[in-house]
Enzyme design. Structure first.
Site, PDB file in Angstrom:
ATOM      1  N   ALA A 239      43.922  37.064  44.392  1.00 16.03           N
ATOM      2  CA  ALA A 239      43.523  36.498  45.577  1.00 16.03           C
ATOM      3  C   ALA A 239      41.976  36.833  45.795  1.00 16.03           C
ATOM      4  O   ALA A 239      41.488  37.454  45.263  1.00 16.03           O
ATOM      5  CB  ALA A 239      44.524  37.021  46.728  1.00 16.03           C
ATOM      6  N   HIS A 240      41.715  36.373  46.988  1.00 18.07           N
ATOM      7  CA  HIS A 240      40.285  36.297  47.545  1.00 18.07           C
ATOM      8  C   HIS A 240      39.724  37.639  47.805  1.00 18.07           C
ATOM      9  O   HIS A 240      40.555  38.515  48.142  1.00 18.07           O
ATOM     10  CB  HIS A 240      39.892  35.385  48.819  1.00 18.07           C
ATOM     11  N   ASN A 241      38.387  38.020  47.220  1.00 21.55           N
ATOM     12  CA  ASN A 241      37.725  39.142  47.468  1.00 21.55           C
ATOM     13  C   ASN A 241      38.553  40.451  46.601  1.00 21.55           C
ATOM     14  O   ASN A 241      38.109  41.604  46.927  1.00 21.55           O
ATOM     15  CB  ASN A 241      37.694  39.630  48.938  1.00 21.55           C
TER      16      ASN A 241
END
Length: 341
Positions: A239-241
């Site tokens: 997922a993001h980051n």
């Protein structure tokens, strides 16, 4: 036509000790129980040693301590499995793509193409993208605007690289993987979910391999980062980051929620679920199916989920699990009574 190697050449390549005919020709690699003449095999685990007595390979890689178990030609090394990995490169069956740009490919304005690139049918390379030397793009690959693909990287069919994603050198991305899609970011409002536009990137280091159908989301504000030497299996979601440290390995069907930091040299087995906004220490190992709800500061081996049970046992265990709170309180009450006496 398959290339053949003298056994002496292979010994030099593997830094192994030759015991046998230096001029024996090897033209293939096979398992112990399938190997034939002119093929080489390997023994990486003692549990397969019984196969050596009937092995027909022209040579076998094995440890010096196990040399007497095979009467034929052998290469002796303390790391037969590593030798197998090196041999597999010599006998790989994949054909390199033909250098050049297929007539059906679309190359937008301002693209920088390195030397000896191979761009297959129906590929699309967006405006301002940079494709490094010796890159191979299989059919249907899409590289977004201002993205960068480092030298000697291979993108298999239908890989999608979104805008401004950066791949290092010697990266391999398998079919249908998507790198740089929007992360799952939405803010609740009276009118429904308000999209949070993901303005970060994905940065992938050198010598990274990403499996088929894997997805790595771009960062919401900061970047999603996959460090050098990371290997990621099929059907993994990052997922993001998220950041994944150098040399870590992530097996299939793992899901990693947003803003999680995974350390260096971690090993994450198949089907692991990792919560968001936590940190995982360098050198951590998660057993298959583990549900990771909190981070750890010290490396270790961790597992969760119950082992396999037959249905009658599982039903009994499920009932008892629901009774744990009641049993706990009863034990506490009994301890209190004993202490009072």
């Amino acid at each position: 036509m398959a290339k053949s190697y003298r056994l002496a050449e292979l010994a030099d390549l593997l830094d192994a000790r030759l015991d046998g005919d230096a001029n024996c020709l090897i033209s293939g690699l096979a398992n112990l129980d399938r190997a034939q003449e002119n093929q080489i095999s390997f023994l990486s685990s003692a549990k397969y040693a019984a196969s050596l007595s009937e092995c027909l390979a022209s040579a076998v890689v094995l440890k010096p301590s196990e040399a007497d178990a095979f009467t034929g030609n052998k290469l002796l090394s303390e790391e037969p499995y590593l030798c197998y990995a090196k041999l597999s490169r010599l006998f790989e069956t994949r054909r390199k793509r033909q250098v050049g740009i297929h007539p059906s490919a679309v190359i937008e304005e301002g693209v920088t193409l390195g030397a000896n690139v191979a761009i297959g049918p129906h590929c699309h390379v967006g405006a301002g993208a940079v494709i490094g030397d010796d890159v191979e793009l299989y059919a249907g690959v899409s590289v977004g605007d201002e993205a960068k693909v480092g030298a000697r990287s291979i993108l298999f069919s239908n890989v999608v690289i979104y805008h401004q994603v950066e791949l290092g050198c010697d990266v391999i991305i398998h079919a249908n993987a998507t790198i740089g899609a929007d992360g799952f970011g939405f803010a609740p409002s009276a009118d429904g979910w308000q999209k949070i536009h993901q303005i970060g990137r994905v940065l992938i280091g050198d010598r990274v391999e990403v499996g088929a159908n894997t997805t790595i989301d771009r960062g919401a504000i900061e970047d999603t980062v996959i460090a050098d030497g990371v290997i990621i299996d099929d059907q993994v979601h990052v997922a993001h980051n998220v950041s994944v440290g150098e040399g870590s390995a992530i097996a299939g069907c793992t899901g990693i929620a947003g803003s999680t930091d995974i350390g260096k040299q971690c090993q994450i087995a198949g089907g692991v679920g990792i919560n968001g906004h936590i940190s995982i220490a360098d050198g951590t190992y998660f057993h298959g199916g583990t549900v990771v709800t909190k981070g750890n500061k010290v490396a270790g081996q961790f597992a969760s989920a119950s082992p396999l049970l037959d249905i009658p046992q599982w039903r009994k265990a499920s009932v008892r699990y629901k009774q744990l709170d009641e049993l706990f309180n009863r034990v506490k009450q009994l301890e209190k009574q004993l202490n009072e006496k």
